[in-house]
Design a protein around this motif. Structure first.
Motif, PDB file in Angstrom:
ATOM      1  N   THR A 200       0.838  -1.192   0.000  1.00  0.00           N
ATOM      2  CA  THR A 200       0.000   0.000   0.000  1.00  0.00           C
ATOM      3  C   THR A 200       0.878   1.248   0.000  1.00  0.00           C
ATOM      4  O   THR A 200       2.049   1.208   0.417  1.00  0.00           O
ATOM      5  CB  THR A 200      -0.917   0.030   1.230  1.00  0.00           C
ATOM      6  N   ARG A 201       0.299   2.352  -0.439  1.00  0.00           N
ATOM      7  CA  ARG A 201       1.033   3.613  -0.433  1.00  0.00           C
ATOM      8  C   ARG A 201       1.408   4.003   0.993  1.00  0.00           C
ATOM      9  O   ARG A 201       2.485   4.541   1.245  1.00  0.00           O
ATOM     10  CB  ARG A 201       0.185   4.706  -1.087  1.00  0.00           C
ATOM     11  N   GLU A 202       0.505   3.723   1.941  1.00  0.00           N
ATOM     12  CA  GLU A 202       0.745   4.076   3.338  1.00  0.00           C
ATOM     13  C   GLU A 202       1.948   3.308   3.889  1.00  0.00           C
ATOM     14  O   GLU A 202       2.776   3.862   4.619  1.00  0.00           O
ATOM     15  CB  GLU A 202      -0.499   3.791   4.184  1.00  0.00           C
ATOM     16  N   ALA A 203       2.038   2.012   3.531  1.00  0.00           N
ATOM     17  CA  ALA A 203       3.160   1.201   4.011  1.00  0.00           C
ATOM     18  C   ALA A 203       4.476   1.696   3.428  1.00  0.00           C
ATOM     19  O   ALA A 203       5.507   1.719   4.112  1.00  0.00           O
ATOM     20  CB  ALA A 203       2.932  -0.265   3.664  1.00  0.00           C
ATOM     21  N   VAL A 204       4.461   2.090   2.164  1.00  0.00           N
ATOM     22  CA  VAL A 204       5.672   2.612   1.532  1.00  0.00           C
ATOM     23  C   VAL A 204       6.062   3.951   2.150  1.00  0.00           C
ATOM     24  O   VAL A 204       7.239   4.209   2.406  1.00  0.00           O
ATOM     25  CB  VAL A 204       5.469   2.748   0.010  1.00  0.00           C
TER      26      VAL A 204
END
Length: 247
Positions: A200-204
């Protein structure tokens, strides 16, 4: 994992005569940034040879709207060959990262050319085999590596020059104007990086914050500058104590 691969692009592996012959089969077409050159599930059968620009090759995942980027393709790369060789729908979507030019060749004409040029046919089969193996490795990494490991590995790969296409179709490696002398940069947005590692973008974003805190990278608008490539490579290899080494 590898988005770029380590083999010559299709057009670079051809002789001058073969390259002239296959390019003469089609017509040039220009694509705007973010345009789809090919669409997963489509029934078309033409192939493309990238002349200028870079594209992503991605597939849908079980999470619906989420896509997994399987590869980055640049000048000289052949795209869409699977749909030209069998009647099944296209297996992936190809999207332009920026303004892109490609030679569009009808599937029938491409198949006739391969029948008349066995050596070129062998190159296509070799390319298909290589890409299928690479896709399998990408999927395997999703189950065995953490987001931080996958991101560190991807940044290490994309910041290096070893996987970039070479030869007459290859443009100079792009550099960000703000990059420090001697550093390397990756010019992808966070959502594109996320798609390239199946996260996910949040994890990145969380992993990039950690890398920034440890002064391993510096980020900007669609740019990740690699400040400490050795430490980044250690993280990619699973050395979670790399943070302690930086402290």
């Amino acid at each position: 994992m590898g988005l770029l691969g380590n083999e010559l692009a299709f057009a670079q592996a051809l002789t001058a005569q073969e390259r002239e012959g296959v390019m003469a089969l089609g017509n040039p077409k220009h694509f705007a940034a973010d345009a789809h050159l090919l669409t997963e599930g489509d029934r078309s059968s033409h192939v493309l040879i990238v002349v200028r620009g870079w594209v992503t090759v991605s597939v849908a995942t079980d999470r619906g709207a989420t896509r997994l980027i399987l590869g980055l393709r640049g000048p000289g790369e052949l795209l869409g060959e699977m749909a030209a060789l069998d009647p099944h729908p296209r297996s992936a979507t190809v999207r332009a990262l920026g303004p892109t030019q490609a030679q569009v060749i009808a599937g029938d004409a491409f198949r006739r050319f391969l029948a008349e040029h066995p050596r070129v046919s062998g190159l296509v089969i070799r390319q298909l085999t290589f890409r299928l193996r690479s896709a399998d490795q990408e999927r395997s990494a999703l189950a065995s590596l953490t987001v931080l490991q996958r991101l560190a590995g991807r940044l290490t790969e994309l910041s290096g020059s070893g996987g970039a296409p070479r030869g007459p179709y290859a443009p100079p490696t792009p550099q960000a104007p703000s990059a420090r002398s001697g550093s390397s940069v990756v010019q992808l947005a966070q959502d594109e990086l996320a798609a390239s590692i199946g996260a996910t973008r949040e994890a990145v974003a969380k992993s990039l914050r950690l890398l920034r805190t440890q002064r391993i990278v510096r980020t900007g608008n669609r740019v990740v500058e690699i400040l400490d490539p050795e430490l980044l490579a250690l993280l990619a290899d699973g050395h979670t104590d790399a943070e302690a080494q930086q402290a």
